[in-house]
Design an enzyme around this catalytic site. Structure first.
Site, PDB file in Angstrom:
ATOM      1  N   ASP A  93       0.815  -1.222   0.000  1.00 60.82           N
ATOM      2  CA  ASP A  93       0.000   0.000   0.000  1.00 60.82           C
ATOM      3  C   ASP A  93       0.843   1.264   0.000  1.00 60.82           C
ATOM      4  O   ASP A  93       2.033   1.244   0.318  1.00 60.82           O
ATOM      5  CB  ASP A  93      -0.946   0.013   1.206  1.00 60.82           C
ATOM      6  CG  ASP A  93      -0.203   0.096   2.541  1.00 60.82           C
ATOM      7  OD1 ASP A  93       0.836  -0.577   2.676  1.00 60.82           O
ATOM      8  OD2 ASP A  93      -0.655   0.844   3.424  1.00 60.82           O
ATOM      9  N   ASP A 152       7.694   4.423  -1.728  1.00 62.06           N
ATOM     10  CA  ASP A 152       7.354   3.862  -0.424  1.00 62.06           C
ATOM     11  C   ASP A 152       6.073   3.063  -0.611  1.00 62.06           C
ATOM     12  O   ASP A 152       4.994   3.610  -0.560  1.00 62.06           O
ATOM     13  CB  ASP A 152       7.161   4.998   0.585  1.00 62.06           C
ATOM     14  CG  ASP A 152       6.759   4.501   1.948  1.00 62.06           C
ATOM     15  OD1 ASP A 152       6.735   3.278   2.150  1.00 62.06           O
ATOM     16  OD2 ASP A 152       6.458   5.339   2.813  1.00 62.06           O
ATOM     17  N   GLU A 186       0.414  -1.374   5.452  1.00 68.52           N
ATOM     18  CA  GLU A 186       1.482  -0.992   6.386  1.00 68.52           C
ATOM     19  C   GLU A 186       1.268   0.429   6.861  1.00 68.52           C
ATOM     20  O   GLU A 186       1.486   0.760   8.022  1.00 68.52           O
ATOM     21  CB  GLU A 186       2.852  -1.110   5.691  1.00 68.52           C
ATOM     22  CG  GLU A 186       4.044  -0.994   6.651  1.00 68.52           C
ATOM     23  CD  GLU A 186       4.528   0.437   6.888  1.00 68.52           C
ATOM     24  OE1 GLU A 186       5.345   0.637   7.814  1.00 68.52           O
ATOM     25  OE2 GLU A 186       4.098   1.357   6.172  1.00 68.52           O
ATOM     26  N   ASP A 209      12.167  -0.900   3.315  1.00 66.24           N
ATOM     27  CA  ASP A 209      11.197   0.187   3.479  1.00 66.24           C
ATOM     28  C   ASP A 209      11.889   1.423   4.035  1.00 66.24           C
ATOM     29  O   ASP A 209      11.370   2.073   4.941  1.00 66.24           O
ATOM     30  CB  ASP A 209      10.081  -0.314   4.423  1.00 66.24           C
ATOM     31  CG  ASP A 209       8.843   0.570   4.376  1.00 66.24           C
ATOM     32  OD1 ASP A 209       8.771   1.431   3.491  1.00 66.24           O
ATOM     33  OD2 ASP A 209       7.955   0.376   5.223  1.00 66.24           O
ATOM     34  N   HIS A 391       5.523  10.083   0.887  1.00 62.67           N
ATOM     35  CA  HIS A 391       4.216  10.600   1.330  1.00 62.67           C
ATOM     36  C   HIS A 391       3.956  11.994   0.760  1.00 62.67           C
ATOM     37  O   HIS A 391       3.173  12.754   1.319  1.00 62.67           O
ATOM     38  CB  HIS A 391       4.077  10.647   2.863  1.00 62.67           C
ATOM     39  CG  HIS A 391       4.114   9.282   3.500  1.00 62.67           C
ATOM     40  ND1 HIS A 391       3.627   9.036   4.760  1.00 62.67           N
ATOM     41  CD2 HIS A 391       4.573   8.100   3.050  1.00 62.67           C
ATOM     42  CE1 HIS A 391       3.805   7.758   5.066  1.00 62.67           C
ATOM     43  NE2 HIS A 391       4.382   7.171   4.022  1.00 62.67           N
TER      44      HIS A 391
HETATM   45 ZN   LIG Z   1       6.804   2.321   3.868  1.00 61.02          ZN
END
Ligand SMILES: [Zn+2]
Length: 419
Positions: A93, A152, A186, A209, A391
């Site tokens: 995700d 990410d 996650e 990650d 993000h």
């Molecule tokens: Zn991540």
């Protein structure tokens, strides 16, 4: 500055970039307001694609379970069956903070150090993002400014898949039993609630990650959430003197007493924080959700005590009002359990050095699926995956760092096979 030309000339570069671009185009935004796993149906699309790709690599034992966990079990090279079982893990995700629909990744070869125009309104500017200066000569993967990139954690998936493909293609390569695991949700912190712990037995696992090349994360926050409830006493406001206890004021009073010097926006490194992240309610009842973060048990105990003290202080200031709260554990710092199996990190550092990276430790100011796995008894540190500004619309990925992560993985598997 790294010798980017030499790293990008390694054999897995094109495939790693191709995979990131392919996976990034598939929308997999998760939704933290949904309690079902997966929180969004779109995550199935990437899970199904990976299932097909893993089978095409010649792995017969591949499944996507009812919670959207993609699990591939790779049997050991004959003669290596007794070696430790190692997992490679990344999440499907992407964060819901920025749109992940219709992502248009763009590859910028041989970055020249200048501003990269993403779209008419968005620019990736090295005067704003200073670390870009370190990447002159690298190949970057960027967005078109309308969405996040989703490196990410699609960088992580691309790295694990490329490493697996290389391993299975190489007749000389030896390895013990391996798992590749791609997990849902996650970003919401809820996916691991559905992890099939009874089915997947591993001696150690590694999540892909993380950011900058060489960065290895083996410590994370210990995390709790305090759910505060302020119960007031309603009255006609014209006749409320000495009668009303306003839950709105109580909640606001509580939030204003949280130390500003220990907020997310005023701390970094090893400092924890209080983070009031949601407030709702009216005169009769109001709620505040506060995240408590710290790296140590003592520090966390102090934060619990602060919540208790401030709750009592608010109650004292609002006669007739009541404050109750519930403090729930979210995840624990994985350091303690990783310290108990030092070989898990030692081999990772050795592998990173062999691959030409310069490994260094960085605390995670958050949690990972690895923290949850570690708590379940599977030591799981986190490896860099070359993602930056994640993000957000300025997200980008470094091809060279992804290649270093692929080679680190190949060395790591070899080290475990010869353990
Ligand atoms: Zn991540």
């Amino acid at each position: 500055m790294k010798d980017y030309a030499a790293i990008l000339a390694r054999p897995h570069t094109a495939e790693t970039i191709e995979r990131l671009v392919r996976y990034a185009k598939i929308e997999t935004t998760s939704d933290r307001h949904v309690d079902v796993i997966p929180s969004t149906p779109s995550q199935w699309n990437l899970a199904r694609l990976l299932e097909v790709e893993l089978k095409a690599l010649g792995i017969s034992d591949v499944s996507v379970d009812e919670h959207c966990f993609v699990i591939a079990r790779v049997p050991a090279t004959p003669g290596y069956e007794k070696k430790p079982t190692i997992g490679l893990m990344a999440h499907l995700d992407t964060s819901s903070e920025v749109s992940g629909a219709d992502v248009k990744p763009r590859v910028v070869p041989k970055y020249d150090g200048k501003a990269i125009k993403l779209s008419a309104d968005w620019t990736l500017d090295p005067t704003e993002f200073l670390e870009l200066a370190d990447y002159v000569g690298d190949t970057l993967i960027v967005t078109d400014g309308t969405t996040l990139l989703g490196a990410d954690d699609k960088s992580g998936i691309a790295i694990a898949m490329t490493a697996l493909a290389a391993l299975l293609k190489d007749p000389q390569a030896v390895h013990g039993p391996l798992y590749a695991i791609f997990s849902p949700d996650e970003e919401t912190g809820k996916g691991m609630d559905g992890f099939p712990a009874g089915k997947v037995k591993m001696d150690a696992c590694y999540t892909f990650d993380g950011g900058r090349g060489g960065e290895i994360e083996s410590e994370c926050f210990t995390a709790y959430e305090a759910k505060m409830t302020f119960t007031g006493k309603s009255a006609h406001p014209g006749y409320a003197r000495g009668v009303m206890a306003n839950a709105v004021s109580m909640a606001a009073g509580f939030v204003s007493m949280l130390p500003r010097s220990e907020s997310p926006e005023s701390t970094d490194g090893w400092y924890g924080y209080y983070y009031a992240h949601e407030i709702r309610g009216g005169v009769e009842s109001a709620n505040v959700d506060v995240l408590l973060r710290d790296f140590t048990d003592d520090g966390m105990a102090r934060r619990h005590e602060t919540v208790r003290t401030l709750a009592a202080a608010v109650e004292a200031q609002f006669p007739g009002g009541k404050v109750s709260f519930d403090i729930r554990k979210q995840y624990l710092n994985m350091k303690k359990k990783l310290d108990a199996s030092p070989e898990v990190l030692a081999r990772l550092y050795e592998a990173a050095r062999k691959a030409g990276a310069e490994p260094y430790s960085k605390p995670i100011r958050g949690g990972t699926d690895g923290a949850r796995l570690t708590e379940m008894g599977i030591p799981t540190p986190n490896i860099f995956a070359g993602m930056h500004n994640f993000h957000g619309r300025h997200e980008w990925a470094s091809a060279a760092e992804m290649v270093l992560a692929v080679d680190t993985t190949l060395e790591l598997v070899k080290l475990w096979a010869n353990a």
